[in-house]
Write an enzyme that holds these catalytic residues in place. Sequence first.
Site, PDB file in Angstrom:
ATOM      1  N   SER A  46       0.833  -1.203   0.000  1.00 35.53           N
ATOM      2  CA  SER A  46       0.000   0.000   0.000  1.00 35.53           C
ATOM      3  C   SER A  46       0.866   1.251   0.000  1.00 35.53           C
ATOM      4  O   SER A  46       0.505   2.257  -0.611  1.00 35.53           O
ATOM      5  CB  SER A  46      -0.979   0.002   1.175  1.00 35.53           C
ATOM      6  OG  SER A  46      -0.315  -0.161   2.395  1.00 35.53           O
ATOM      7  N   GLU A  47       2.018   1.216   0.685  1.00 30.20           N
ATOM      8  CA  GLU A  47       2.989   2.306   0.602  1.00 30.20           C
ATOM      9  C   GLU A  47       4.415   1.767   0.682  1.00 30.20           C
ATOM     10  O   GLU A  47       4.662   0.732   1.303  1.00 30.20           O
ATOM     11  CB  GLU A  47       2.802   3.335   1.726  1.00 30.20           C
ATOM     12  CG  GLU A  47       1.778   4.421   1.435  1.00 30.20           C
ATOM     13  CD  GLU A  47       0.409   4.078   1.934  1.00 30.20           C
ATOM     14  OE1 GLU A  47      -0.521   4.883   1.724  1.00 30.20           O
ATOM     15  OE2 GLU A  47       0.246   3.000   2.533  1.00 30.20           O
ATOM     16  N   THR A  48       5.318   2.505   0.040  1.00 33.03           N
ATOM     17  CA  THR A  48       6.748   2.279   0.159  1.00 33.03           C
ATOM     18  C   THR A  48       7.394   3.589   0.593  1.00 33.03           C
ATOM     19  O   THR A  48       7.040   4.658   0.076  1.00 33.03           O
ATOM     20  CB  THR A  48       7.343   1.798  -1.173  1.00 33.03           C
ATOM     21  OG1 THR A  48       6.762   0.526  -1.506  1.00 33.03           O
ATOM     22  CG2 THR A  48       8.850   1.648  -1.092  1.00 33.03           C
TER      23      THR A  48
END
Length: 300
Positions: A46-48
């Site tokens: 979902s996020e990096t």
Amino acid sequence: MRTYRLYQIDSFTKEKLLGNPAGVITNAEGLTEIEMQRIARELNNSETAFIFPPTDETHDVLVRFFTPQKEVPICGHATIAAHYARAVENHFDTIRVYQKTGAGVLPVDIIRDGNDYKIVMTQGKITFGDRISGEPFDMLLMALGISVSDLRTECPVCIASTGHSKVMIGIHDIGLLHRLSPNMELLTKVSKMIGCNGFYVFTLHHNEEVLVHGRMFAPAIGINEDPVTGNANGPLGAYLVHFGIYESNSDIFSFTVMQGEAIHRTGKMEVLVKISNNEPTEVKIAGNATIVFSTELTLG
């Protein structure tokens, strides 16, 4: 050739393959915005988080956050992951650092516990929007497959933010929460109408160890469901104080959240809300993390 240190880290859990996975690159200097977006798309978390050296003396690191589709100002679980990775790499003792993000310069407390760490993230400015009403409200209920009678009357459906806004949607029944199967296309349309990409549906459980169970949907930015969401539960804490849903006898309101059960990625976090004159003034979230794997990424 450029070589980057890449981690996959599960936040809000001590057990691998649970909680919320985030990619982290701890030495991101030299990466272009296009490359960061491609890496985030490739990892498909979902996020990096991408950690850069500081740009001035106000902060220790610059951190940028990308979903598979776009950059976002800040992310709770990826902040936990980023600073957990830094702590492990640098063998930190208990320390406070400052990260510069799209939501401003914010403190992060790295707390050493034996050979492990807990990360405490101070979130950004607390804001609230108007109640969602009219066509967006009707479309939201339709997208979630719920009715007005499912909503908790003391919980207004409105936007709350501590840096990355979410719509707060309180419902009565945890069984219904876990059965939700939203129409993602409709939710994306609602996002465009109201200018908010995340929808946090939650239940409240008075006098239990875990006060909040929730699910967070953000299809407009490529996240159909986020397992355990710091930037939903932090604003939720401020929301519960602001609307008088929970009152505290002290200047701190703290509680435990469990999220991710419906998609078998259960994780827990602590939320701490500082209160002054019955209003929230600061929000922190705290959680554990674990490294699933680490590797090197080489780019030409």
